[in-house]
Design a protein around this motif. Sequence first.
Motif, PDB file in Angstrom:
ATOM      1  N   GLU A   1     -59.606  16.077  32.706  1.00  0.00           N
ATOM      2  CA  GLU A   1     -60.867  16.173  33.513  1.00  0.00           C
ATOM      3  C   GLU A   1     -62.096  15.930  32.435  1.00  0.00           C
ATOM      4  O   GLU A   1     -62.025  16.770  31.350  1.00  0.00           O
ATOM      5  CB  GLU A   1     -61.186  17.314  34.205  1.00  0.00           C
ATOM      6  CG  GLU A   1     -62.475  17.478  35.032  1.00  0.00           C
ATOM      7  CD  GLU A   1     -62.446  18.509  35.928  1.00  0.00           C
ATOM      8  OE1 GLU A   1     -63.546  18.930  36.262  1.00  0.00           O
ATOM      9  OE2 GLU A   1     -61.440  19.250  36.215  1.00  0.00           O
TER      10      GLU A   1
ATOM     11  N   GLY B   1     -56.407  10.936  40.762  1.00  0.00           N
ATOM     12  CA  GLY B   1     -57.574  11.362  40.283  1.00  0.00           C
ATOM     13  C   GLY B   1     -58.798  10.464  40.459  1.00  0.00           C
ATOM     14  O   GLY B   1     -58.637   9.563  41.287  1.00  0.00           O
TER      15      GLY B   1
ATOM     16  N   SER C   1     -62.032  13.896  37.302  1.00  0.00           N
ATOM     17  CA  SER C   1     -60.985  14.978  37.524  1.00  0.00           C
ATOM     18  C   SER C   1     -59.611  14.493  36.623  1.00  0.00           C
ATOM     19  O   SER C   1     -59.712  13.483  35.838  1.00  0.00           O
ATOM     20  CB  SER C   1     -60.280  15.056  38.742  1.00  0.00           C
ATOM     21  OG  SER C   1     -59.887  13.793  39.300  1.00  0.00           O
ATOM     22  N   ARG C   2     -58.563  15.458  36.463  1.00  0.00           N
ATOM     23  CA  ARG C   2     -57.357  14.733  35.889  1.00  0.00           C
ATOM     24  C   ARG C   2     -56.924  13.479  36.570  1.00  0.00           C
ATOM     25  O   ARG C   2     -56.972  13.171  37.836  1.00  0.00           O
ATOM     26  CB  ARG C   2     -56.303  15.871  36.141  1.00  0.00           C
ATOM     27  CG  ARG C   2     -55.108  15.611  35.247  1.00  0.00           C
ATOM     28  CD  ARG C   2     -54.031  16.591  35.249  1.00  0.00           C
ATOM     29  NE  ARG C   2     -52.928  16.240  34.295  1.00  0.00           N
ATOM     30  CZ  ARG C   2     -51.627  15.400  34.546  1.00  0.00           C
ATOM     31  NH1 ARG C   2     -51.648  14.976  35.930  1.00  0.00           N
ATOM     32  NH2 ARG C   2     -50.925  15.392  33.866  1.00  0.00           N
ATOM     33  N   VAL C   3     -56.708  12.490  35.690  1.00  0.00           N
ATOM     34  CA  VAL C   3     -56.368  11.122  36.080  1.00  0.00           C
ATOM     35  C   VAL C   3     -54.818  10.925  35.551  1.00  0.00           C
ATOM     36  O   VAL C   3     -54.647  10.985  34.228  1.00  0.00           O
ATOM     37  CB  VAL C   3     -57.405  10.100  35.574  1.00  0.00           C
ATOM     38  CG1 VAL C   3     -56.929   8.842  35.963  1.00  0.00           C
ATOM     39  CG2 VAL C   3     -58.662  10.514  36.305  1.00  0.00           C
TER      40      VAL C   3
END
Length: 149
Positions: free
Chosen positions: A30, A50, A94-96
């Motif tokens: 993120e 994400g 966000s976390r991808v």
Amino acid sequence: MTEATKLLTALPPAQRARLMTLAREVSFPEDVVIFEAGGLADRFWVIRSGAVSLTQRVNQLQRVTVAGLGAGDLLGWSWLFPPHAWDFGAEAFSRVRAYEFDAAEVLRLCEEDPRLGLTLVRGVAEILAHRLELTRGRLMEITSRHRAL
């Protein structure tokens, strides 16, 4: 193809399988900047999970989010067009998790399989046209807010 078409699902299964032989799984934490406008565009991604924000720098201190991308979306098209420099920046909202593709390898594959190349270019062109429309609307919205101030 409709405006919501995702690049990988737009390809026929055999062509998708050939393209996926070049995929590499990657992830971005993120708030990390994935690329900046003007940088070398030598790869692209298909987001698995994400959210990513496409950004345009307004001035030295301010960036404007012009679009949001999510699962299944194509991240990056500048690899396909000279001068191969990113038109926007991209930041992980966000976390991808994504599939990463090396542009030179994909272009070689497209030369080997012109049918795949044409299908891929058409898919990218449709995505690009849709994003251009969304970006224009977003910029008009921002401009009208600033005029109202």
